[in-house]
Scaffold this motif. Structure first.
Motif, PDB file in Angstrom:
ATOM      1  N   LEU A 184       0.859  -1.191   0.000  1.00 40.66           N
ATOM      2  CA  LEU A 184       0.000   0.000   0.000  1.00 40.66           C
ATOM      3  C   LEU A 184       0.891   1.235   0.000  1.00 40.66           C
ATOM      4  O   LEU A 184       1.766   1.379   0.854  1.00 40.66           O
ATOM      5  N   ASP A 185       0.674   2.123  -0.983  1.00 35.52           N
ATOM      6  CA  ASP A 185       1.554   3.290  -1.118  1.00 35.52           C
ATOM      7  C   ASP A 185       1.105   4.489  -0.312  1.00 35.52           C
ATOM      8  O   ASP A 185       1.939   5.324   0.054  1.00 35.52           O
ATOM      9  N   ALA A 186      -0.207   4.630  -0.083  1.00 32.23           N
ATOM     10  CA  ALA A 186      -0.674   5.824   0.622  1.00 32.23           C
ATOM     11  C   ALA A 186      -2.120   5.646   1.056  1.00 32.23           C
ATOM     12  O   ALA A 186      -2.848   4.810   0.518  1.00 32.23           O
ATOM     13  N   VAL A 235      -2.166   0.090   9.804  1.00 30.27           N
ATOM     14  CA  VAL A 235      -1.120   0.320   8.780  1.00 30.27           C
ATOM     15  C   VAL A 235       0.219  -0.212   9.281  1.00 30.27           C
ATOM     16  O   VAL A 235       1.184  -0.290   8.528  1.00 30.27           O
ATOM     17  N   ARG A 236       0.269  -0.623  10.566  1.00 34.43           N
ATOM     18  CA  ARG A 236       1.502  -1.222  11.108  1.00 34.43           C
ATOM     19  C   ARG A 236       2.020  -2.360  10.255  1.00 34.43           C
ATOM     20  O   ARG A 236       3.212  -2.545  10.100  1.00 34.43           O
ATOM     21  N   LEU A 285       5.727  -2.710   8.649  1.00 37.13           N
ATOM     22  CA  LEU A 285       6.610  -3.863   8.842  1.00 37.13           C
ATOM     23  C   LEU A 285       7.168  -4.356   7.510  1.00 37.13           C
ATOM     24  O   LEU A 285       8.374  -4.515   7.339  1.00 37.13           O
ATOM     25  N   TRP A 286       6.282  -4.560   6.527  1.00 36.85           N
ATOM     26  CA  TRP A 286       6.726  -5.146   5.254  1.00 36.85           C
ATOM     27  C   TRP A 286       7.467  -4.136   4.378  1.00 36.85           C
ATOM     28  O   TRP A 286       8.354  -4.498   3.612  1.00 36.85           O
ATOM     29  N   GLN A 287       7.062  -2.872   4.463  1.00 34.91           N
ATOM     30  CA  GLN A 287       7.644  -1.884   3.558  1.00 34.91           C
ATOM     31  C   GLN A 287       8.791  -1.112   4.212  1.00 34.91           C
ATOM     32  O   GLN A 287       9.487  -0.360   3.542  1.00 34.91           O
ATOM     33  N   GLN A 288       8.947  -1.302   5.532  1.00 36.52           N
ATOM     34  CA  GLN A 288      10.039  -0.666   6.260  1.00 36.52           C
ATOM     35  C   GLN A 288      10.091   0.841   6.057  1.00 36.52           C
ATOM     36  O   GLN A 288      11.167   1.420   5.875  1.00 36.52           O
ATOM     37  N   LYS A 289       8.905   1.456   6.071  1.00 33.34           N
ATOM     38  CA  LYS A 289       8.863   2.916   6.033  1.00 33.34           C
ATOM     39  C   LYS A 289       7.512   3.414   6.548  1.00 33.34           C
ATOM     40  O   LYS A 289       6.543   2.647   6.591  1.00 33.34           O
ATOM     41  N   ALA A 332       3.936   1.164  17.857  1.00 32.53           N
ATOM     42  CA  ALA A 332       2.907   2.060  17.304  1.00 32.53           C
ATOM     43  C   ALA A 332       3.126   2.246  15.809  1.00 32.53           C
ATOM     44  O   ALA A 332       4.246   2.129  15.310  1.00 32.53           O
ATOM     45  N   PRO A 333       2.044   2.529  15.085  1.00 41.32           N
ATOM     46  CA  PRO A 333       2.206   2.739  13.636  1.00 41.32           C
ATOM     47  C   PRO A 333       3.043   3.980  13.324  1.00 41.32           C
ATOM     48  O   PRO A 333       3.095   4.915  14.123  1.00 41.32           O
ATOM     49  N   ASN A 334       3.669   3.933  12.155  1.00 45.16           N
ATOM     50  CA  ASN A 334       4.411   5.101  11.667  1.00 45.16           C
ATOM     51  C   ASN A 334       3.692   5.675  10.468  1.00 45.16           C
ATOM     52  O   ASN A 334       3.494   4.987   9.469  1.00 45.16           O
TER      53      ASN A 334
END
Ligand SMILES: [Zn+2]
Ligand SMILES: [Zn+2]
Ligand SMILES: [Zn+2]
Length: 256
Positions: free
Chosen positions: A67-69, A86-87, A91-95, A126-128
């Motif tokens: 998911l990009d946004a 979105v956590r 985790l998977w996208q590391q950003k 927590a989510p970023n």
């Protein structure tokens, strides 16, 4: 461009907990509605419009691995209640997840999700999220997809719809002024909210939605954010809708 309607129900979803009306007990899968949200795949990006309480289930059902946004229409919980999830993408996208929202929506997100936005000693689990402020002015998502917001009123509160190419998505609206309507004009497909047949103070009802679709001469429209009070899916479609307007249902995919 592909659009997936992840959820098409009003804030409580359909069926409503504890309700035994004909719609809530219907065996038709199209009468089962998660909270309203959509997924847009275009120009190599995958974008969620809103991230409500059913977000996790919706992403799992549609196997959305990247998911990009996230774009927010407004801050009501039925559109924002899944932000914590979105956590998984963190985790998977590391950003951090890019989130596009107005200042007003960001302020409410900061109140509802204080632990996400704390500066010091933020909990590692927590989510970023990476906030991007949007105005009622075209913006680009991740420098790639141009989105034109359409500002509408949701009762007394502002809400944003989004036009991407020839597709417009507008939910939770009860009034659109003529300047904003102009931005919808020329869309090949419109997804528009229609809560029920009877009038409601903060949502278009069925006649109001049909009137807008007709006036703007939209060739194909789908109605979303539907309450159990709308009636059974097949009955509403066959008795009350012209052929170019359909009731949306969960999982409906539109290719443009
Ligand atoms: Zn809503
Ligand atoms: Zn019901
Ligand atoms: Zn709302």
């Amino acid at each position: 461009m592909r659009v997936t309607l992840l959820g098409t129900g009003t804030s409580m979803g359909v069926p409503i907990i504890g309700c035994a009306c004909p719609v809530c007990i219907s065996a038709d899968v199209r009468d089962k509605r998660l909270r309203t949200a959509a997924l847009i795949e275009t120009d190599g990006l995958t974008i969620a419009i809103d991230c409500g309480p059913d977000f996790r289930q919706q992403m799992l059902q549609h196997r959305v691995q990247h998911l990009d946004a996230v774009l927010f229409t407004h801050a009501h919980r039925d559109h924002t209640g899944g932000l914590d999830d979105v956590r998984a993408y963190n985790l998977w996208q590391q950003k951090p997840m890019p989130v596009y929202a107005t200042q007003r929506v960001q302020q409410i997100l900061k109140n509802h999700y204080d632990y996400v936005f704390v500066e010091d000693n933020k909990y590692a689990g927590a989510p970023n999220v990476e906030l991007h402020t949007i105005l009622n002015h075209p913006f680009t998502v991740n420098n790639r997809v141009t989105v034109t917001p359409i500002e509408a009123l949701h009762g007394n509160d502002p809400v944003l719809g989004f036009r991407i190419h020839d597709f417009t998505y507008l939910t939770d609206a009860s009034h659109v002024n003529s300047r904003e309507e102009e931005k919808i004009s020329g869309s090949k497909v419109l997804v528009l909210n229609a809560l029920r047949q009877k009038k409601h103070w903060s949502h278009f009802n069925l006649p109001q939605a049909l009137e807008l679709i007709n006036r703007l001469q939209i060739p194909k429209a789908y109605l979303t954010h539907i309450s159990h009070q709308m009636g059974l899916h097949h009955e509403v479609e066959s008795n009350l809708l012209p052929p170019h307007v359909r009731l949306a249902y969960d999982g409906l995919q539109i290719t443009l």
